[in-house]
Design an enzyme around this catalytic site. Sequence first.
Site, PDB file in Angstrom:
ATOM      1  N   ASP A  55       0.942 -31.896-136.026  1.00 41.40           N
ATOM      2  CA  ASP A  55      -0.367 -32.473-136.353  1.00 41.40           C
ATOM      3  C   ASP A  55      -1.265 -31.452-137.056  1.00 41.40           C
ATOM      4  OD1 ASP A  55       0.300 -34.926-135.310  1.00 41.40           O
ATOM      5  OD2 ASP A  55      -0.874 -34.717-133.473  1.00 41.40           O
ATOM      6  N   HIS A  88      11.072 -27.297-132.687  1.00 41.68           N
ATOM      7  CA  HIS A  88      11.873 -28.380-132.120  1.00 41.68           C
ATOM      8  C   HIS A  88      11.149 -29.137-131.013  1.00 41.68           C
ATOM      9  CE1 HIS A  88      14.713 -25.958-134.302  1.00 41.68           C
ATOM     10  NE2 HIS A  88      14.627 -24.969-133.435  1.00 41.68           N
ATOM     11  N   ARG A 144      18.524 -27.770-132.023  1.00 42.88           N
ATOM     12  CA  ARG A 144      17.846 -27.056-133.125  1.00 42.88           C
ATOM     13  C   ARG A 144      17.924 -27.831-134.446  1.00 42.88           C
ATOM     14  NH1 ARG A 144      16.941 -21.908-130.793  1.00 42.88           N
ATOM     15  NH2 ARG A 144      18.574 -21.431-129.297  1.00 42.88           N
ATOM     16  N   HIS A 164      13.368 -20.565-141.356  1.00 39.35           N
ATOM     17  CA  HIS A 164      14.144 -20.080-140.217  1.00 39.35           C
ATOM     18  C   HIS A 164      15.084 -18.999-140.708  1.00 39.35           C
ATOM     19  CE1 HIS A 164      12.620 -23.284-137.753  1.00 39.35           C
ATOM     20  NE2 HIS A 164      12.861 -24.093-138.762  1.00 39.35           N
ATOM     21  N   ILE A 165      15.271 -18.015-139.871  1.00 37.38           N
ATOM     22  CA  ILE A 165      16.174 -16.912-140.203  1.00 37.38           C
ATOM     23  C   ILE A 165      17.627 -17.388-140.109  1.00 37.38           C
ATOM     24  CG2 ILE A 165      16.934 -14.626-139.405  1.00 37.38           C
ATOM     25  CD1 ILE A 165      13.942 -14.421-138.270  1.00 37.38           C
ATOM     26  N   SER A 166      17.915 -18.062-139.017  1.00 41.34           N
ATOM     27  CA  SER A 166      19.286 -18.553-138.797  1.00 41.34           C
ATOM     28  C   SER A 166      19.455 -19.927-139.449  1.00 41.34           C
ATOM     29  CB  SER A 166      19.570 -18.646-137.300  1.00 41.34           C
ATOM     30  OG  SER A 166      18.710 -19.585-136.688  1.00 41.34           O
ATOM     31  N   PRO A 196       6.957 -17.861-131.360  1.00 37.30           N
ATOM     32  CA  PRO A 196       7.427 -17.179-130.149  1.00 37.30           C
ATOM     33  C   PRO A 196       8.754 -16.442-130.329  1.00 37.30           C
ATOM     34  CG  PRO A 196       7.617 -19.569-129.910  1.00 37.30           C
ATOM     35  CD  PRO A 196       6.793 -19.311-131.146  1.00 37.30           C
ATOM     36  N   ASN A 197       8.780 -15.282-129.713  1.00 33.11           N
ATOM     37  CA  ASN A 197       9.955 -14.397-129.626  1.00 33.11           C
ATOM     38  C   ASN A 197      10.286 -13.687-130.937  1.00 33.11           C
ATOM     39  OD1 ASN A 197      10.540 -15.061-126.837  1.00 33.11           O
ATOM     40  ND2 ASN A 197      11.122 -17.075-127.613  1.00 33.11           N
ATOM     41  N   ALA A 229      11.046 -21.744-131.578  1.00 33.87           N
ATOM     42  CA  ALA A 229      11.460 -22.918-130.798  1.00 33.87           C
ATOM     43  C   ALA A 229      10.417 -24.039-130.819  1.00 33.87           C
ATOM     44  CB  ALA A 229      11.769 -22.511-129.362  1.00 33.87           C
TER      45      ALA A 229
HETATM   46  C1  DQA Z   1      14.422 -19.716-135.486  1.00 36.49           C
HETATM   47  C2  DQA Z   1      15.369 -20.814-135.010  1.00 36.49           C
HETATM   48  C3  DQA Z   1      14.828 -21.481-133.762  1.00 36.49           C
HETATM   49  O1  DQA Z   1      15.715 -22.491-133.328  1.00 36.49           O
HETATM   50  C4  DQA Z   1      14.675 -20.459-132.658  1.00 36.49           C
HETATM   51  O2  DQA Z   1      14.114 -21.051-131.508  1.00 36.49           O
HETATM   52  C5  DQA Z   1      13.891 -19.268-133.062  1.00 36.49           C
HETATM   53  C6  DQA Z   1      14.134 -18.706-134.392  1.00 36.49           C
HETATM   54  C7  DQA Z   1      15.007 -18.949-136.684  1.00 36.49           C
HETATM   55  O3  DQA Z   1      14.232 -18.275-137.347  1.00 36.49           O
HETATM   56  O4  DQA Z   1      16.209 -18.995-136.935  1.00 36.49           O
HETATM   57  O5  DQA Z   1      13.130 -18.710-132.304  1.00 36.49           O
HETATM   58  O6  DQA Z   1      13.207 -20.308-135.907  1.00 36.49           O
END
Ligand code: DQA
Length: 139
Positions: free
Chosen positions: A84, A77, A108, A97-99, A9-10, A74
């Site tokens: 599963d 988390h 997180r 994860h990017i961050s 998502p996002n 997200a």
């Molecule tokens: C993420 C880190 C997650 O905590 C966050 O909800 C994301 C992006 C990352 O790529 O850093 O949507 O997965």
Amino acid sequence: MKIIIINGPNLNLLGTREPGIYGSSNFDNYYQLWKEKYPSVSFEYFQSNHEGQLIDKLHADGFSADGIILNAGAYTHTSLALADAIAAITSPVIEVHISNVYAREAFRHHSYLAKNCKGVICGFGLDSYRLAIEYLLAI
Ligand code: DQA
């Protein structure tokens, strides 16, 4: 060598979403670069904002792909169902994860997915995905 990259998502908004955290590059530019850099790899990219669709994709490819690179956003988390699904399949899954999630809010810091994944790469921007590709090519 078949590698599936799955974004949750996002992550369709990369490039415009919170650029101070996720950078201002759009995902597709990087994806094209990886396809050029690794011509021997057959890549597939899938993005969904829906948990069930991510699970369906893991089921569909998780017995045939040589590797799956998963940024579940997200859902990392929150989602026992995704945890599963990863446990149920046979292809190795790399959580990315990017961050650097450990430098961010406490919620997180926990991943439901990590224990069912081969490993976790985070904090290198979109290069996190390339590092996961390099790992899969090396095994
Ligand atoms: C993420 C880190 C997650 O905590 C966050 O909800 C994301 C992006 C990352 O790529 O850093 O949507 O997965």
